[in-house]
Design a protein around this motif. Sequence first.
Motif, PDB file in Angstrom:
ATOM      1  N   THR A  68       0.853  -1.189   0.000  1.00 13.97           N
ATOM      2  CA  THR A  68       0.000   0.000   0.000  1.00 13.97           C
ATOM      3  C   THR A  68       0.890   1.240   0.000  1.00 13.97           C
ATOM      4  O   THR A  68       2.081   1.171   0.308  1.00 13.97           O
ATOM      5  CB  THR A  68      -0.900   0.054   1.253  1.00 13.97           C
ATOM      6  OG1 THR A  68      -0.052   0.191   2.407  1.00 13.97           O
ATOM      7  CG2 THR A  68      -1.777  -1.178   1.384  1.00 13.97           C
ATOM      8  N   HIS A  92      -7.512   6.980   9.203  1.00 13.95           N
ATOM      9  CA  HIS A  92      -7.521   6.274   7.922  1.00 13.95           C
ATOM     10  C   HIS A  92      -8.519   5.114   7.888  1.00 13.95           C
ATOM     11  O   HIS A  92      -8.811   4.604   6.811  1.00 13.95           O
ATOM     12  CB  HIS A  92      -6.119   5.749   7.591  1.00 13.95           C
ATOM     13  CG  HIS A  92      -5.136   6.832   7.321  1.00 13.95           C
ATOM     14  ND1 HIS A  92      -5.101   7.552   6.151  1.00 13.95           N
ATOM     15  CD2 HIS A  92      -4.142   7.336   8.088  1.00 13.95           C
ATOM     16  CE1 HIS A  92      -4.126   8.440   6.199  1.00 13.95           C
ATOM     17  NE2 HIS A  92      -3.535   8.334   7.369  1.00 13.95           N
ATOM     18  N   THR A  95      -7.833   2.146   5.701  1.00 10.25           N
ATOM     19  CA  THR A  95      -7.781   2.272   4.238  1.00 10.25           C
ATOM     20  C   THR A  95      -6.449   2.884   3.806  1.00 10.25           C
ATOM     21  O   THR A  95      -5.656   3.326   4.633  1.00 10.25           O
ATOM     22  CB  THR A  95      -8.922   3.168   3.719  1.00 10.25           C
ATOM     23  OG1 THR A  95      -8.655   4.526   4.078  1.00 10.25           O
ATOM     24  CG2 THR A  95     -10.270   2.729   4.273  1.00 10.25           C
ATOM     25  N   ASP A  96      -6.243   2.958   2.500  1.00  9.79           N
ATOM     26  CA  ASP A  96      -5.036   3.559   1.944  1.00  9.79           C
ATOM     27  C   ASP A  96      -5.299   4.981   1.423  1.00  9.79           C
ATOM     28  O   ASP A  96      -4.490   5.530   0.694  1.00  9.79           O
ATOM     29  CB  ASP A  96      -4.475   2.665   0.829  1.00  9.79           C
ATOM     30  CG  ASP A  96      -3.000   2.898   0.575  1.00  9.79           C
ATOM     31  OD1 ASP A  96      -2.267   3.212   1.538  1.00  9.79           O
ATOM     32  OD2 ASP A  96      -2.570   2.773  -0.587  1.00  9.79           O
ATOM     33  N   LEU A  97      -6.415   5.561   1.810  1.00 11.51           N
ATOM     34  CA  LEU A  97      -6.741   6.927   1.404  1.00 11.51           C
ATOM     35  C   LEU A  97      -5.765   7.898   2.063  1.00 11.51           C
ATOM     36  O   LEU A  97      -5.618   7.885   3.289  1.00 11.51           O
ATOM     37  CB  LEU A  97      -8.179   7.276   1.836  1.00 11.51           C
ATOM     38  CG  LEU A  97      -8.668   8.678   1.493  1.00 11.51           C
ATOM     39  CD1 LEU A  97      -8.849   8.813  -0.014  1.00 11.51           C
ATOM     40  CD2 LEU A  97      -9.975   8.957   2.208  1.00 11.51           C
ATOM     41  N   LEU A 122       1.820  11.778  -1.319  1.00 12.13           N
ATOM     42  CA  LEU A 122       0.684  11.194  -0.604  1.00 12.13           C
ATOM     43  C   LEU A 122       1.071  11.138   0.862  1.00 12.13           C
ATOM     44  O   LEU A 122       2.001  10.428   1.235  1.00 12.13           O
ATOM     45  CB  LEU A 122       0.375   9.795  -1.142  1.00 12.13           C
ATOM     46  CG  LEU A 122       0.204   9.683  -2.661  1.00 12.13           C
ATOM     47  CD1 LEU A 122      -0.116   8.240  -3.039  1.00 12.13           C
ATOM     48  CD2 LEU A 122      -0.846  10.636  -3.177  1.00 12.13           C
ATOM     49  N   TYR A 124       0.366  10.460   4.884  1.00 16.11           N
ATOM     50  CA  TYR A 124      -0.386   9.589   5.776  1.00 16.11           C
ATOM     51  C   TYR A 124      -0.102   9.938   7.224  1.00 16.11           C
ATOM     52  O   TYR A 124       1.024  10.300   7.573  1.00 16.11           O
ATOM     53  CB  TYR A 124      -0.026   8.117   5.509  1.00 16.11           C
ATOM     54  CG  TYR A 124      -0.534   7.665   4.172  1.00 16.11           C
ATOM     55  CD1 TYR A 124      -1.800   7.131   4.049  1.00 16.11           C
ATOM     56  CD2 TYR A 124       0.230   7.835   3.024  1.00 16.11           C
ATOM     57  CE1 TYR A 124      -2.299   6.750   2.816  1.00 16.11           C
ATOM     58  CE2 TYR A 124      -0.266   7.463   1.783  1.00 16.11           C
ATOM     59  CZ  TYR A 124      -1.530   6.926   1.685  1.00 16.11           C
ATOM     60  OH  TYR A 124      -2.026   6.561   0.459  1.00 16.11           O
TER      61      TYR A 124
END
Length: 169
Positions: A68, A92, A95-97, A122, A124
Motif C-alpha cells: 500500500t 484512515h 484504508t489507503d486513502l 501522498l 499519511y
Amino acid sequence: MATPLEHLSLLRWQIAEGHALDSRDTFPGHVTTSAIVLSPDHARILLIDHVVIGRWLQPGGHWEDAATFHDSAAREALEETGVQGLRLHPWHQGTDLPFTIDSHDVPGKPARAEPAHIHHDLQYLFIADPAFPLVAQVEEVHAAAWKPIDELAGIAPTAFARLQTVPLP
C-alpha cells in the motif's frame, strides 16, 4: 510556479493518461509518500533534518514497491528515523486513502539529466510514542527529532490545517 489546484489537476490528468506515477522517471510528475508521525496526544510531530533539502520535514521519499502507499510512507519513516511502534492513525480507518496530497515543484538535477518536475506527495498520519529512542539515517538525514506540532504549519500547511479537525485516537 503552479498553484496547488493546478498541481492536483496535473495529477488527475496523469492518472487519466495512465502515466506510471510509481516511477521516479515519470515526468512531469510522480508519486512520493510521507509520514506525518504524531505523538498520541497530537502535541508533537516527528521531523527529520533533510541532508539535501537542508530543512526540517516529515519523513518521506519516492514510492518504492509496497503493498500500500501507507506502507511505503511507514517504511520511509522507519528507515529515516528508526521510530518504534509506528501505527497507522485511526483517521484512515484501515484504508489507503491519503490524509492529504501535497503536489509541489522540485528543481531538476542536471547531473542526472533530470528536469524540474512535480512530486505528488501522498501524506499519511501515523501515531508513535516519543519516549522511544530515534536513530537518524545519516546518509539522508542530519537528525530526527520530536518537535511541537506547530512546526508542521510551515512544512505542510494543508495537513496542519486539516489536522485541527482530527480527534485524538
